[in-house]
Design a protein around this motif. Structure first.
Motif, PDB file in Angstrom:
ATOM      1  N   ALA A  69     -47.084  34.787  33.402  1.00 15.89           N
ATOM      2  CA  ALA A  69     -46.099  35.801  33.012  1.00 15.89           C
ATOM      3  C   ALA A  69     -45.885  35.792  31.499  1.00 15.89           C
ATOM      4  CB  ALA A  69     -44.774  35.548  33.731  1.00 15.89           C
ATOM      5  N   ALA A  70     -45.842  34.592  30.902  1.00 21.36           N
ATOM      6  CA  ALA A  70     -45.642  34.478  29.460  1.00 21.36           C
ATOM      7  C   ALA A  70     -46.817  35.087  28.691  1.00 21.36           C
ATOM      8  CB  ALA A  70     -45.459  33.013  29.073  1.00 21.36           C
ATOM      9  N   ILE A  71     -48.047  34.802  29.130  1.00 20.70           N
ATOM     10  CA  ILE A  71     -49.225  35.379  28.483  1.00 20.70           C
ATOM     11  C   ILE A  71     -49.174  36.907  28.552  1.00 20.70           C
ATOM     12  CG2 ILE A  71     -51.727  35.680  28.697  1.00 20.70           C
ATOM     13  CD1 ILE A  71     -51.084  33.102  27.380  1.00 20.70           C
ATOM     14  N   PHE A  72     -48.790  37.433  29.721  1.00 25.08           N
ATOM     15  CA  PHE A  72     -48.663  38.887  29.874  1.00 25.08           C
ATOM     16  C   PHE A  72     -47.659  39.452  28.873  1.00 25.08           C
ATOM     17  CE2 PHE A  72     -46.208  42.418  31.689  1.00 25.08           C
ATOM     18  CZ  PHE A  72     -47.213  43.355  31.862  1.00 25.08           C
ATOM     19  N   VAL A  73     -46.516  38.800  28.727  1.00 23.12           N
ATOM     20  CA  VAL A  73     -45.480  39.277  27.803  1.00 23.12           C
ATOM     21  C   VAL A  73     -45.960  39.184  26.357  1.00 23.12           C
ATOM     22  CG1 VAL A  73     -43.168  38.837  26.906  1.00 23.12           C
ATOM     23  CG2 VAL A  73     -43.571  38.773  29.366  1.00 23.12           C
ATOM     24  N   PHE A  74     -46.637  38.072  25.997  1.00 21.16           N
ATOM     25  CA  PHE A  74     -47.128  37.921  24.623  1.00 21.16           C
ATOM     26  C   PHE A  74     -48.118  39.031  24.268  1.00 21.16           C
ATOM     27  CE2 PHE A  74     -46.670  33.020  25.174  1.00 21.16           C
ATOM     28  CZ  PHE A  74     -45.289  33.151  25.162  1.00 21.16           C
ATOM     29  N   ILE A  75     -49.012  39.336  25.203  1.00 21.71           N
ATOM     30  CA  ILE A  75     -49.995  40.403  24.979  1.00 21.71           C
ATOM     31  C   ILE A  75     -49.291  41.753  24.848  1.00 21.71           C
ATOM     32  CG2 ILE A  75     -51.930  41.674  26.003  1.00 21.71           C
ATOM     33  CD1 ILE A  75     -52.654  38.997  27.438  1.00 21.71           C
ATOM     34  N   THR A  76     -48.344  42.013  25.755  1.00 18.21           N
ATOM     35  CA  THR A  76     -47.625  43.294  25.754  1.00 18.21           C
ATOM     36  C   THR A  76     -46.847  43.484  24.467  1.00 18.21           C
ATOM     37  OG1 THR A  76     -47.410  43.207  28.176  1.00 18.21           O
ATOM     38  CG2 THR A  76     -45.917  44.675  26.989  1.00 18.21           C
ATOM     39  N   ILE A  77     -46.155  42.440  24.022  1.00 13.02           N
ATOM     40  CA  ILE A  77     -45.350  42.553  22.799  1.00 13.02           C
ATOM     41  C   ILE A  77     -46.245  42.770  21.587  1.00 13.02           C
ATOM     42  CG2 ILE A  77     -43.877  41.241  21.212  1.00 13.02           C
ATOM     43  CD1 ILE A  77     -42.457  40.074  23.612  1.00 13.02           C
ATOM     44  N   ASN A  78     -47.348  42.019  21.491  1.00 10.65           N
ATOM     45  CA  ASN A  78     -48.236  42.172  20.336  1.00 10.65           C
ATOM     46  C   ASN A  78     -48.816  43.586  20.269  1.00 10.65           C
ATOM     47  OD1 ASN A  78     -51.302  42.086  19.347  1.00 10.65           O
ATOM     48  ND2 ASN A  78     -50.150  40.565  18.203  1.00 10.65           N
ATOM     49  N   MET A  79     -49.339  44.073  21.391  1.00 13.12           N
ATOM     50  CA  MET A  79     -49.966  45.396  21.380  1.00 13.12           C
ATOM     51  C   MET A  79     -48.923  46.502  21.201  1.00 13.12           C
ATOM     52  SD  MET A  79     -53.032  45.097  24.184  1.00 13.12           S
ATOM     53  CE  MET A  79     -54.381  43.943  23.913  1.00 13.12           C
ATOM     54  N   SER A  80     -47.750  46.321  21.781  1.00 11.32           N
ATOM     55  CA  SER A  80     -46.682  47.313  21.577  1.00 11.32           C
ATOM     56  C   SER A  80     -46.237  47.337  20.127  1.00 11.32           C
ATOM     57  CB  SER A  80     -45.492  46.989  22.490  1.00 11.32           C
ATOM     58  OG  SER A  80     -45.862  47.039  23.849  1.00 11.32           O
ATOM     59  N   MET A  81     -46.225  46.175  19.501  1.00 13.29           N
ATOM     60  CA  MET A  81     -45.811  46.068  18.102  1.00 13.29           C
ATOM     61  C   MET A  81     -46.774  46.827  17.181  1.00 13.29           C
ATOM     62  SD  MET A  81     -45.597  42.516  15.955  1.00 13.29           S
ATOM     63  CE  MET A  81     -47.380  42.259  16.046  1.00 13.29           C
ATOM     64  N   VAL A  82     -48.084  46.620  17.366  1.00 12.58           N
ATOM     65  CA  VAL A  82     -49.056  47.262  16.475  1.00 12.58           C
ATOM     66  C   VAL A  82     -49.191  48.762  16.755  1.00 12.58           C
ATOM     67  CG1 VAL A  82     -50.338  45.106  16.238  1.00 12.58           C
ATOM     68  CG2 VAL A  82     -51.077  46.776  17.941  1.00 12.58           C
ATOM     69  N   LEU A  83     -48.715  49.200  17.927  1.00 10.34           N
ATOM     70  CA  LEU A  83     -48.735  50.623  18.265  1.00 10.34           C
ATOM     71  C   LEU A  83     -47.421  51.310  17.913  1.00 10.34           C
ATOM     72  CD1 LEU A  83     -50.530  50.472  21.742  1.00 10.34           C
ATOM     73  CD2 LEU A  83     -51.501  51.254  19.567  1.00 10.34           C
ATOM     74  N   GLY A  84     -46.466  50.545  17.360  1.00  9.79           N
ATOM     75  CA  GLY A  84     -45.193  51.114  16.961  1.00  9.79           C
ATOM     76  C   GLY A  84     -44.219  51.315  18.090  1.00  9.79           C
ATOM     77  N   LEU A  85     -44.466  50.663  19.232  1.00  9.13           N
ATOM     78  CA  LEU A  85     -43.568  50.800  20.382  1.00  9.13           C
ATOM     79  C   LEU A  85     -42.459  49.760  20.377  1.00  9.13           C
ATOM     80  CD1 LEU A  85     -46.281  51.433  23.147  1.00  9.13           C
ATOM     81  CD2 LEU A  85     -44.943  53.127  21.852  1.00  9.13           C
ATOM     82  N   LEU A  86     -42.611  48.726  19.553  1.00  8.10           N
ATOM     83  CA  LEU A  86     -41.596  47.682  19.393  1.00  8.10           C
ATOM     84  C   LEU A  86     -41.508  47.327  17.912  1.00  8.10           C
ATOM     85  CD1 LEU A  86     -42.290  45.172  22.348  1.00  8.10           C
ATOM     86  CD2 LEU A  86     -40.317  46.692  22.103  1.00  8.10           C
ATOM     87  N   PRO A  87     -40.376  46.772  17.460  1.00 11.29           N
ATOM     88  CA  PRO A  87     -40.297  46.310  16.070  1.00 11.29           C
ATOM     89  C   PRO A  87     -41.310  45.195  15.810  1.00 11.29           C
ATOM     90  CG  PRO A  87     -38.110  46.429  17.077  1.00 11.29           C
ATOM     91  CD  PRO A  87     -39.103  46.619  18.180  1.00 11.29           C
ATOM     92  N   ILE A  88     -41.713  45.052  14.561  1.00  9.22           N
ATOM     93  CA  ILE A  88     -42.678  44.017  14.190  1.00  9.22           C
ATOM     94  C   ILE A  88     -42.027  42.640  14.314  1.00  9.22           C
ATOM     95  CG2 ILE A  88     -44.057  43.069  12.298  1.00  9.22           C
ATOM     96  CD1 ILE A  88     -44.417  45.900  11.267  1.00  9.22           C
ATOM     97  N   VAL A  89     -42.635  41.782  15.114  1.00 17.99           N
ATOM     98  CA  VAL A  89     -42.183  40.397  15.269  1.00 17.99           C
ATOM     99  C   VAL A  89     -43.408  39.493  15.160  1.00 17.99           C
ATOM    100  CG1 VAL A  89     -40.212  40.962  16.735  1.00 17.99           C
ATOM    101  CG2 VAL A  89     -42.423  40.498  17.788  1.00 17.99           C
ATOM    102  N   GLY A  90     -43.164  38.215  14.927  1.00 18.03           N
ATOM    103  CA  GLY A  90     -44.264  37.259  14.811  1.00 18.03           C
ATOM    104  C   GLY A  90     -44.809  36.886  16.172  1.00 18.03           C
TER     105      GLY A  90
END
Length: 375
Positions: A319-340
């Motif tokens: 579940a954590a890997i899924f969330v990390f992937i989702t957050i990273n890809m959403s971030m670079v697509l502008g769907l979430l704020p930029i986070v580390g």
């Protein structure tokens, strides 16, 4: 779920352990490593420079480490659950007191042979710690006040140490890893609902305590065109790169946004942008399929394990890997704020890859010793 207080032994021969490997998972990890290496080569302009050499070295060493970890009995990882958590908390304290400061954040500690970011390790070892905590617990005690408060302390302590670095993004990811364990351990869903409502209500107050650069990231997310040459530059260029890749991409080593240096941080958190520009929608879809297979195999290993500890760890890590992937890809697509939030294995960074490979090593250990009952 409740187990007796006895460890059962189930010794396996060397070749039996090899036969028990999940080769589908292993091949996907190696394939992902090859793709990451090729992408890193592209970030270096089609030459074998520092990032490519360093990434290859880390990938080779940590993959070997993962394979060695696979042979170690899963009950060992259970036995060091609390100790490993305390050790990483100690490293976080050491980072706060003696850490290396870079770009305004004090996130790394010099261990002489590596500059380690302990917060990345905490994403994994908080799962190990909480999985051990819930392993011996009777089902009727899972939702007790003592259990919930203890779990919150285990999650909030490292979060606080990471927030003061400051690194709010990683602190949130640590919380997500811990919350995943609580979910799979059977904590009543109403507590999650109360937490979400409480977070929404307190959001205006939370924003007031954010540092200026964190507030700027939120404002940039809402309207990146407000400062296209400043705070919004990175996300605008990222979306241009992804969109310009089209269906099949511009081709390997032909990404103009990257090669003309329009895209900053392309080797770390924004590596998916470069990959998507060069290989397009089809390449991105294939990458997502590889990640999906990896997550599926992790969950399947948990389902087949006799150990409750192994089940919780695998489910939560997947579940954590899924969330990390989702957050990273959403971030670079502008769907979430930029986070580390680095993309697992793909992004450049020793601490992130080390933590991910430790997680895979424990998962593979659960597969190799899937009949091992930990009491």
């Amino acid at each position: 779920m409740y187990q007796h207080t006895r460890l059962t032994t189930n010794r396996l021969g060397f070749f039996q352990k090899f036969r028990n490997f999940d080769y589908i998972l292993l091949v996907c990890i190696l394939l992902l490593g090859f793709i990451s290496l090729a992408t890193m080569y592209s970030t270096d302009g089609g030459e074998i420079k520092f990032h490519t050499k360093s990434h290859f070295t880390k990938l080779a060493v940590f993959t070997l480490m993962m394979l060695v970890m696979s042979f170690i009995n899963i009950k060992y990882w259970f036995s060091i659950g609390y100790l490993a958590y305390v050790a990483v908390v100690g490293l976080l304290v050491g980072t706060y007191l003696f850490g290396i400061t870079s770009s305004g954040s004090q996130r790394w500690i010099n261990l002489y042979f590596i500059n380690l970011q302990p917060s990345e390790l905490m994403k994994i070892f908080i799962i190990v710690c909480l999985a051990k905590f819930f392993h011996r617990m009777k089902l009727e005690n899972v939702n007790s006040i003592y259990t919930i408060l203890t779990s919150l302390i285990i999650i909030l302590l490292p979060m606080g140490l990471v927030i003061v670095q400051p690194d709010l993004g990683t602190a949130v990811l640590i919380a997500i890893s811990g919350i995943a364990v609580l979910w799979f351990a059977g904590i009543n869903y109403k507590y999650f609902i109360y937490t979400i409502l409480g977070f929404i209500i307190s959001l205006p107050f939370v924003i007031a305590f954010l540092k200026p650069y964190q507030k700027l990231r939120v404002l940039t997310f809402l309207n990146p065109d407000k400062d296209p040459l400043g705070a919004g530059y990175q996300i605008i260029q990222s979306k241009i790169a992804v969109g310009s890749g089209g269906i099949f991409g511009k081709g390997f080593l032909k990404g103009t946004q990257s090669y003309l240096e329009f895209l900053p941080e392309k080797h770390t958190d924004f590596i998916f942008t470069l990959f998507s520009e060069e290989f397009g929608f089809v390449g991105s879809a294939i990458l997502l399929v590889i990640y999906a297979i990896i997550i599926y195999r992790i969950v399947a290993i948990g389902a087949s394990s006799r150990s409750y500890f192994a089940k919780i760890f695998c489910y939560s890590f997947g579940a954590a890997i899924f969330v990390f992937i989702t957050i990273n890809m959403s971030m670079v697509l502008g769907l979430l704020p930029i986070v580390g939030s680095p993309l697992p294995i793909m992004s450049y960074g020793g601490s992130s890859m080390l933590a991910t490979m430790i997680g895979f090593g424990i998962v593979m250990s659960a597969r190799v010793h899937n009949q091992q009952l930990i009491a």
